[in-house]
Design a protein around this motif. Structure first.
Motif, PDB file in Angstrom:
ATOM      1  N   ILE A 104       0.794  11.974  -2.434  1.00  0.00           N
ATOM      2  CA  ILE A 104      -0.745  11.878  -2.331  1.00  0.00           C
ATOM      3  C   ILE A 104      -0.995  11.097  -3.600  1.00  0.00           C
ATOM      4  N   ILE A 105      -0.578  11.402  -4.719  1.00  0.00           N
ATOM      5  CA  ILE A 105      -1.049  10.557  -5.985  1.00  0.00           C
ATOM      6  C   ILE A 105      -0.466   9.172  -5.832  1.00  0.00           C
ATOM      7  N   ALA A 106       0.673   8.914  -5.464  1.00  0.00           N
ATOM      8  CA  ALA A 106       1.235   7.553  -5.166  1.00  0.00           C
ATOM      9  C   ALA A 106       0.365   6.755  -4.053  1.00  0.00           C
ATOM     10  N   PHE A 107      -0.046   7.358  -3.324  1.00  0.00           N
ATOM     11  CA  PHE A 107      -0.800   6.749  -1.959  1.00  0.00           C
ATOM     12  C   PHE A 107      -2.273   6.376  -2.563  1.00  0.00           C
ATOM     13  N   GLY A 108      -2.864   7.537  -3.434  1.00  0.00           N
ATOM     14  CA  GLY A 108      -4.295   7.310  -3.799  1.00  0.00           C
ATOM     15  C   GLY A 108      -4.346   6.150  -4.826  1.00  0.00           C
ATOM     16  N   LEU A 109      -3.495   6.321  -5.866  1.00  0.00           N
ATOM     17  CA  LEU A 109      -3.301   5.273  -7.003  1.00  0.00           C
ATOM     18  C   LEU A 109      -3.253   3.917  -6.249  1.00  0.00           C
ATOM     19  N   THR A 110      -2.267   3.503  -5.527  1.00  0.00           N
ATOM     20  CA  THR A 110      -1.913   2.170  -4.938  1.00  0.00           C
ATOM     21  C   THR A 110      -3.181   1.772  -4.099  1.00  0.00           C
ATOM     22  N   LYS A 111      -3.575   2.642  -3.469  1.00  0.00           N
ATOM     23  CA  LYS A 111      -4.834   2.281  -2.344  1.00  0.00           C
ATOM     24  C   LYS A 111      -6.047   1.809  -3.190  1.00  0.00           C
ATOM     25  N   ALA A 112      -6.067   2.518  -4.032  1.00  0.00           N
ATOM     26  CA  ALA A 112      -7.400   2.257  -5.253  1.00  0.00           C
ATOM     27  C   ALA A 112      -7.367   1.032  -5.865  1.00  0.00           C
ATOM     28  N   LEU A 113      -6.278   0.755  -6.414  1.00  0.00           N
ATOM     29  CA  LEU A 113      -5.942  -0.425  -6.958  1.00  0.00           C
ATOM     30  C   LEU A 113      -6.016  -1.743  -5.993  1.00  0.00           C
ATOM     31  N   THR A 114      -5.373  -1.412  -5.028  1.00  0.00           N
ATOM     32  CA  THR A 114      -5.445  -2.380  -3.925  1.00  0.00           C
ATOM     33  C   THR A 114      -6.680  -2.744  -3.337  1.00  0.00           C
ATOM     34  N   ASN A 115      -7.567  -1.867  -3.394  1.00  0.00           N
ATOM     35  CA  ASN A 115      -8.988  -2.022  -3.000  1.00  0.00           C
ATOM     36  C   ASN A 115      -9.615  -3.063  -4.020  1.00  0.00           C
ATOM     37  N   LEU A 116      -9.481  -2.692  -5.299  1.00  0.00           N
ATOM     38  CA  LEU A 116     -10.116  -3.345  -6.287  1.00  0.00           C
ATOM     39  C   LEU A 116      -9.497  -4.903  -6.207  1.00  0.00           C
ATOM     40  N   ALA A 117      -8.433  -5.025  -6.188  1.00  0.00           N
ATOM     41  CA  ALA A 117      -7.706  -6.327  -6.223  1.00  0.00           C
ATOM     42  C   ALA A 117      -8.206  -7.064  -4.880  1.00  0.00           C
ATOM     43  N   ALA A 118      -8.356  -6.447  -3.804  1.00  0.00           N
ATOM     44  CA  ALA A 118      -8.767  -7.053  -2.430  1.00  0.00           C
ATOM     45  C   ALA A 118     -10.013  -7.897  -2.733  1.00  0.00           C
ATOM     46  N   GLY A 119     -11.165  -7.283  -3.448  1.00  0.00           N
ATOM     47  CA  GLY A 119     -12.417  -7.957  -3.511  1.00  0.00           C
ATOM     48  C   GLY A 119     -12.088  -9.194  -4.233  1.00  0.00           C
ATOM     49  N   ALA A 120     -11.340  -9.275  -5.193  1.00  0.00           N
ATOM     50  CA  ALA A 120     -10.884 -10.623  -6.144  1.00  0.00           C
ATOM     51  C   ALA A 120     -10.226 -11.470  -5.265  1.00  0.00           C
ATOM     52  N   LEU A 121      -9.389 -11.232  -4.346  1.00  0.00           N
ATOM     53  CA  LEU A 121      -8.389 -11.734  -3.590  1.00  0.00           C
ATOM     54  C   LEU A 121      -9.318 -12.443  -2.597  1.00  0.00           C
ATOM     55  N   THR A 122     -10.354 -11.876  -2.164  1.00  0.00           N
ATOM     56  CA  THR A 122     -11.116 -12.688  -1.097  1.00  0.00           C
ATOM     57  C   THR A 122     -11.852 -14.065  -1.716  1.00  0.00           C
ATOM     58  N   ALA A 123     -11.760 -14.290  -2.805  1.00  0.00           N
ATOM     59  CA  ALA A 123     -12.225 -15.431  -3.508  1.00  0.00           C
ATOM     60  C   ALA A 123     -11.210 -16.699  -3.508  1.00  0.00           C
ATOM     61  N   ARG A 124     -10.080 -16.040  -3.136  1.00  0.00           N
ATOM     62  CA  ARG A 124      -8.997 -17.068  -3.114  1.00  0.00           C
ATOM     63  C   ARG A 124      -8.127 -17.243  -1.686  1.00  0.00           C
ATOM     64  N   PHE A 125      -8.158 -16.133  -0.833  1.00  0.00           N
ATOM     65  CA  PHE A 125      -7.725 -16.193   0.410  1.00  0.00           C
ATOM     66  C   PHE A 125      -8.607 -15.827   1.498  1.00  0.00           C
ATOM     67  N   ARG A 126      -8.294 -15.924   2.545  1.00  0.00           N
ATOM     68  CA  ARG A 126      -9.438 -15.579   3.861  1.00  0.00           C
ATOM     69  C   ARG A 126      -9.062 -14.184   4.080  1.00  0.00           C
ATOM     70  N   ARG A 127      -9.945 -13.369   4.859  1.00  0.00           N
ATOM     71  CA  ARG A 127     -10.063 -12.095   5.116  1.00  0.00           C
ATOM     72  C   ARG A 127      -8.717 -12.002   6.006  1.00  0.00           C
ATOM     73  N   LYS A 128      -8.587 -12.758   6.882  1.00  0.00           N
ATOM     74  CA  LYS A 128      -7.574 -12.600   7.979  1.00  0.00           C
ATOM     75  C   LYS A 128      -6.287 -12.782   7.412  1.00  0.00           C
ATOM     76  N   GLN A 129      -6.097 -13.593   6.335  1.00  0.00           N
ATOM     77  CA  GLN A 129      -4.751 -13.780   5.638  1.00  0.00           C
ATOM     78  C   GLN A 129      -4.491 -12.043   5.017  1.00  0.00           C
ATOM     79  N   LEU A 130      -5.306 -11.877   4.275  1.00  0.00           N
ATOM     80  CA  LEU A 130      -5.234 -10.438   3.616  1.00  0.00           C
ATOM     81  C   LEU A 130      -4.893  -9.527   4.594  1.00  0.00           C
ATOM     82  N   LEU A 131      -5.573  -9.309   5.807  1.00  0.00           N
ATOM     83  CA  LEU A 131      -5.396  -8.512   6.697  1.00  0.00           C
ATOM     84  C   LEU A 131      -4.228  -8.411   7.427  1.00  0.00           C
ATOM     85  N   LEU A 132      -3.483  -9.736   7.420  1.00  0.00           N
ATOM     86  CA  LEU A 132      -1.928  -9.848   7.961  1.00  0.00           C
ATOM     87  C   LEU A 132      -0.928  -9.413   6.851  1.00  0.00           C
TER      88      LEU A 132
END
Length: 506
Positions: A104-132
């Motif tokens: 659960i610790i591995a899952f939570g840390l990875t998901k939290a950091l990915t959430n943070l990165a996802a917001g910044a990644l939307t400035a460079r990639f489309r939402r659909k690309q990140l979903l895929l």
């Protein structure tokens, strides 16, 4: 909004995405059409270039498709709710609670950091690309869970699962908010989270049943293959929402202040501590998911220690997210009507009461587990969509994706914090003390939310929309205006005859 004549949406404008080709129709120079629409990118696909409108009714086919996608996202993480803690103790012989909760610790840390990165990644990639990308990363998860030769493989699978959830779930919620606009955010987030967490609960029930009849592995985990295949196929059909972001930016009533940064660093500081209400939402989200992470690891061990079997534990672990999921449909819509804060504060206190019930009735463990799951599920359903909507309310569209990413970072770091706290306290003081600590922490978080969170959910009228006049005023009656100051008439001069009033024929 200050956009140039017929401009391209900038790449930092909440993830419109580079290369999207979305142009505003004269935004910022008074030439925005009365319908307040923009045209989608001309890609040669059916419907491309058609006017884009905000709203649930106008976008219901796309919205429904995203709901089904999130069912698959939730179902994949639901594979672990009932069986994985017991796989650690029974299959791999783990005796240390912190070691059991390490997945659960591995899952939570990875998901939290990915959430943070996802917001910044939307400035460079489309939402659909990140979903895929999220779905591609999730492909190995059910196979590793089913046939992992050691516990380390289970932990590694949860790193991939965290990446999958952080990208796929983040994009579905962002895309739904893009589609509906500001007036129905609570309902949109409620439907999104309801779909995901109902799938979590149903999958937890199903894996508990399958584990009872076929063992802990591999049959329960292989239903995840269905979720991966379906989610990946549907993500290919989803259309991107960059044009909807462009439209909301054009219609937004408040221009972005010149000193308000839209980047990840500025938004992270604003959401985490500088903005009072966003700070309150972030801490409440963290504690809410701390509860989920704690019950994820503690409840299967606590209730099996008191004589319950896998099917009963599956019922408890399934009932909690099912109520959490289904309850978000009415609570999300209710937050649009009465505000976010009442639901957030009350929901946190109801969750605290759920932990108290789990201990107070532990002599009858099935009743204790069911009533606790009901209280936790209802309390979380009140909190979850209201928190996301509250963050969206206080965030400008230009930095909303980063704001939601930051909030979801703090919220999902709660999984890791809950597992870590549960492991340390359970090893030192036992499972009961761990549950008591969770109840106290949840109540304290609700009181902090009451102090910090403010309301700002009432949508303001977008330009170009009609204003309802009170029935007492005729439609053709002139609007009252300030009386004009006329110069004084010289003494002895007669007043000029009044001009005839021209009446509009009925």
């Amino acid at each position: 909004m200050g956009f140039a004549d017929d401009p391209l949406i900038p790449s930092d404008a909440e993830g419109a995405g580079r290369g999207d080709g979305v142009r505003l129709l004269g935004a910022g120079d008074g030439r925005v059409p009365a319908t307040d629409t923009v045209r989608g990118p001309r890609t040669g696909r059916p419907g491309a270039g058609a006017p884009v409108r905000l709203g649930l009714r106008a976008n219901w086919p796309q919205f429904t498709l995203l709901v089904v996608v999130n069912v698959c996202v939730g179902g994949l993480v639901g594979l672990e709710r009932t069986t994985v803690p017991l796989i650690g103790t029974r299959t791999f012989g783990l005796v240390d609670d912190l070691a059991v909760f390490s997945f659960i610790i591995a899952f939570g840390l990875t998901k939290a950091l990915t959430n943070l990165a996802a917001g910044a990644l939307t400035a460079r990639f489309r939402r659909k690309q990140l979903l895929l990308a999220g779905w591609l990363l999730g492909v190995p998860v059910p196979f590793v869970l089913a046939w992992a030769p050691s516990w380390g493989w289970i932990v590694a699978a949860n790193v991939l699962l965290g990446l999958n959830q952080g990208l796929a779930w983040s994009m579905t919620v962002n895309m739904k908010i893009d589609l509906v606009g500001p007036a129905r955010r609570g309902l949109a987030t409620g439907l999104n989270e309801a779909a995901g967490y109902t799938a979590v609960g149903v999958t937890a029930l199903l894996t508990g049943y399958l584990a009872t009849h076929y063992g802990l592995r591999p049959v329960p985990e292989l239903i995840g293959v269905v979720f991966v295949v379906a989610g990946l196929a549907l993500a290919l059909v989803v259309r991107d929402t960059a044009a909807h972001v462009a439209l909301e930016l054009a219609r937004h009533p408040e221009p972005l202040p010149g000193d308000e940064g839209t980047g990840l660093a500025a938004t992270f500081a604003r959401v985490s501590w500088r903005h009072r209400s966003l700070r309150g939402a972030s801490q409440a989200g963290l504690v809410n998911n701390l509860n989920d992470g704690l019950t994820w690891g503690v409840f299967p061990l606590l209730f099996t220690d008191h004589g319950l079997g896998l099917a009963a534990v599956g019922l408890i672990k399934g009932l909690y997210p099912i109520l959490w999921g289904l309850g978000q449909i009415p609570t999300g819509q209710l937050s649009d009507r009465i505000g976010r804060k009442p639901l957030i504060v009350t929901g946190m206190l109801v969750q605290a009461a759920g932990f108290v019930l789990a201990l107070a009735l532990l002599d009858t463990p099935l009743l204790a587990g069911v009533l606790s799951a009901v209280a936790l599920g209802i309390g979380t359903a009140m909190v979850y969509p209201a928190l996301i909507a509250s963050v969206s309310d206080h965030a400008h569209p230009a930095w909303r994706a980063n704001a939601l990413g930051t909030y979801r970072f703090w919220r999902d770091i709660g999984y890791a914090a809950g597992a870590l706290v549960a492991g340390v306290l359970a090893d030192a003081f036992g499972l009961r003390t761990t549950v008591v600590a969770a109840a106290a922490l949840t109540a304290a978080s609700g009181l902090l939310a009451a102090r910090w969170i403010t309301e700002r959910h009432a949508p303001r009228r977008p330009p170009g929309t009609a204003v309802r006049r009170p029935p007492s005023r005729r439609r053709d009656a002139p609007r009252p205006s300030a009386p004009a100051r006329t110069p004084a008439r010289p003494a002895g001069r007669a007043a000029a005859p009044a001009a005839p009033v021209r009446r509009r024929p009925r």
